[in-house]
Design an enzyme around this catalytic site. Structure first.
Site, PDB file in Angstrom:
ATOM      1  N   VAL A   1     -41.041  34.065  66.518  1.00 58.34           N
ATOM      2  CA  VAL A   1     -41.539  32.756  66.947  1.00 58.34           C
ATOM      3  C   VAL A   1     -41.921  32.016  65.674  1.00 58.34           C
ATOM      4  O   VAL A   1     -42.398  32.620  64.721  1.00 58.34           O
ATOM      5  CB  VAL A   1     -42.742  32.877  67.901  1.00 58.34           C
ATOM      6  CG1 VAL A   1     -42.327  33.478  69.228  1.00 58.34           C
ATOM      7  CG2 VAL A   1     -43.864  33.708  67.285  1.00 58.34           C
ATOM      8  N   CYS A   2     -41.699  30.711  65.621  1.00 58.94           N
ATOM      9  CA  CYS A   2     -41.894  29.963  64.380  1.00 58.94           C
ATOM     10  C   CYS A   2     -42.361  28.543  64.670  1.00 58.94           C
ATOM     11  O   CYS A   2     -42.295  28.074  65.808  1.00 58.94           O
ATOM     12  CB  CYS A   2     -40.595  29.876  63.571  1.00 58.94           C
ATOM     13  SG  CYS A   2     -39.952  31.469  63.030  1.00 58.94           S
ATOM     14  N   THR A   3     -42.823  27.865  63.628  1.00 58.28           N
ATOM     15  CA  THR A   3     -43.157  26.447  63.709  1.00 58.28           C
ATOM     16  C   THR A   3     -42.524  25.732  62.529  1.00 58.28           C
ATOM     17  O   THR A   3     -42.707  26.147  61.380  1.00 58.28           O
ATOM     18  CB  THR A   3     -44.683  26.227  63.681  1.00 58.28           C
ATOM     19  OG1 THR A   3     -45.293  26.937  64.768  1.00 58.28           O
ATOM     20  CG2 THR A   3     -45.023  24.746  63.788  1.00 58.28           C
TER      21      THR A   3
END
Length: 394
Positions: free
Chosen positions: A141-143
Site C-alpha cells: 500500500v502506498c501514497t
C-alpha cells in the site's frame, strides 16, 4: 498455540488498532517543520549506487549485491520462515527453488540475465530471487502525490509502504518483512556513456522500478490497485504460459529508460497490457503535467490530471479509485488531502509535502521510505522512515 489461533490473534489485533484510525494518537494534526528529516520518524539517508547500462546485464548489479548480500540473505530467510510457518513440510519453499527457475527465460531481456547475476553474486537461490521480484504485484500500500505551485513548478513525492500481511511482530508492533526491507533500500543512478539516463529508489536485488525520475523530463511512481482481477491472476497466467502482459515494475523501468517525453511516458503507461492493475502517478517539467493513470490489467480506466486553472493543483493517490471511498479501515487519502489543502498551493514545496507524508496515518508501520522528486531539476532524495508506537499498522 496453533498457527490458526496465532493468525486469528494477529487479525484481531490489527483490526482493533485499525478501528482507532481516526482517534489520536493514531491520527494527528498536520505535521510541520519535519524537513530536513530528523527525529524518531527518520532512520537514515539512502546510499547511492551507479548501474552502468553499458555493462553486460549479468554483471550490472555485482557491486551493489556484493555490498548487500548479507541483508538480502536475512530478508530471504525471514520470507522462508514465514512460508514454512504456513506449510511446515517445507514443500512451498522447495517448489519455489525447483520450479520458479525454469521460468527465468520467459522474463524479457535484460531482466533474466540480471536476475541470474543477482542470484550468483548474492548466493540466494534463483527461484527465491524471482519470488522477491514479483512481491510488489500483491503486497503493498502506498501514497503518491504530484503538486504544482503558484509559479507552475511541479513536485512529486511518495511513501513506499511494503510488507502488508507479511509477518506481524505482536511484541514490537511491526511488520517483520518491512523491518528487513529497510536495509535494502538504495538510490540508483542508471547511466549510459557515463551520463545519467534516470534515477530511482529501489531495493537491492529488485530489478524493476517503482519510483524514479528522468532528469529534465518526468518523474513517476507506481501504487498497487486492489482488484478481483488482481496481480495474482496475472502471475498465474504467466506461469501457465499466457505472457502477453507486462510486469508493472518492468514497464516502469522501460519507460524511465526509453520514454522521451511526459506525453510519451503517459501513453506507454496508459496503453501497455499489464499482469496486474495499478496506479501510475506521473509528473512532468511544465505546468499542468501531472496525472494519475488508473489501470486495469488491459486498459486505462481513468486519467486524472492537474488543472491549476480549475483549482486542481495536485493529484493524490493511495490505493483506491478516486471516484470511490477508501476502505474504511485504510483511509490515508482524507488526512493527506486535508494537509495539502491546509498547506495551500502558494506555499507548497517538497519540504511541505514531506510534512504531509510524515503525518499519521499517512506515515504508518508499513512505510519503508519517503522519496522527494523534481523532474525539472532531476532531483531525487530518499529517507528511510519509521513510525514509533502508537502507530497504525497501515
Amino acid at each position: 498455540m496453533s498457527r490458526m489461533s496465532s493468525l486469528f490473534s494477529l487479525v484481531l489485533f490489527v483490526f482493533s488498532e485499525s478501528f482507532a484510525q481516526y482517534v489520536p494518537p493514531y491520527t494527528e494534526e498536520c505535521r510541520t517543520n519535519m524537513y530536513p528529516p530528523a527525529g524518531p520518524t527518520y532512520k537514515s539517508t539512502v546510499a547511492w549506487y551507479t548501474i552502468d547500462l553499458d555493462t553486460p546485464p549479468y554483471k550490472r548489479w555485482n557491486q551493489l549485491l556484493s555490498d548487500k548480500k548479507a541483508e538480502l540473505a536475512m530478508l530471504n530467510q525471514v520470507i522462508k520462515d514465514l512460508a514454512n510457518a504456513f506449510v511446515p513440510s517445507g514443500k512451498l519453499v522447495d517448489l519455489v527453488d525447483k520450479k520458479l527457475p525454469s521460468l527465468i527465460e520467459t522474463f524479457p531481456s535484460p531482466f533474466h540475465d540480471e536476475l541470474k547475476g543477482i542470484a550468483d553474486v548474492s548466493g540466494v537461490p534463483l527461484g527465491e530471487v524471482l519470488l522477491f521480484n514479483i512481491f510488489y504485484e500483491v503486497f503493498t500500500v502506498c501514497t503518491s502525490v504530484v503538486a504544482e505551485d503558484s509559479a507552475g513548478k511541479l513536485f512529486h513525492a511518495r511513501n513506499m509502504d511494503f510488507g502488508l500481511f507479511l509477518g506481524w511482530d505482536v511484541k514490537n508492533h511491526t511488520w517483520v518483512v518491512t523491518e528487513y526491507l529497510r536495509p535494502l533500500v538504495v538510490n540508483l543512478d542508471f547511466q549510459k556513456g557515463n551520463k545519467t539516463v534516470f534515477k530511482s529508489t529501489s531495493f537491492a536485488g529488485y530489478v524493476g522500478m517503482l519510483t524514479g525520475v528522468k532528469p529534465g523530463v518526468f518523474s513517476v511512481t507506481m501504487n498497487e490497485r486492489f482488484s478481483l482481477d488482481g496481480g495474482y491472476i496475472g502471475i498465474i497466467e504467466w506461469i501457465i504460459g499466457r505472457r502477453d502482459g507486462m510486469w508493472m515494475s518492468f514497464l516502469m523501468r522501460s519507460v524511465l529508460e526509453n520514454a522521451t517525453s511526459y506525453d510519451d511516458a503517459k501513453n506507454q503507461l496508459a496503453t501497455t497490457k499489464l499482469l496486474a492493475p495499478a496506479y501510475f502517478i506521473l509528473g512532468g517539467n511544465k505546468s499542468g503535467q501531472g496525472c494519475v493513470i488508473t489501470r486495469s490489467r488491459t486498459t486505462s480506466l481513468d486519467i486524472w490530471e492537474i488543472d491549476a486553472k480549475q483549482s486542481q493543483w495536485y493529484v493524490l493517490e493511495t490505493n483506491y479509485d478516486r471516484w470511490k471511498d477508501p476502505f474504511f479501515l485504510d483511509d490515508r487519502r482524507t488526512p493527506a488531502m486535508k494537509c495539502l489543502n491546509q498547506t495551500t498551493q502558494a506555499k507548497i514545496s517538497l519540504e511541505k509535502i514531506y510534512d504531509v507524508l510524515s503525518t499519521k496515518p499517512v506515515l504508518n508501520k508499513l512505510t519503508v521510505y519517503t522519496t522527494l522528486m523534481e523532474a525539472s531539476e532531476g532531483k531525487l532524495e530518499s529517507y528511510i522512515r519509521d513510525c514509533p508506537n502508537p502507530c497504525m499498522p497501515w
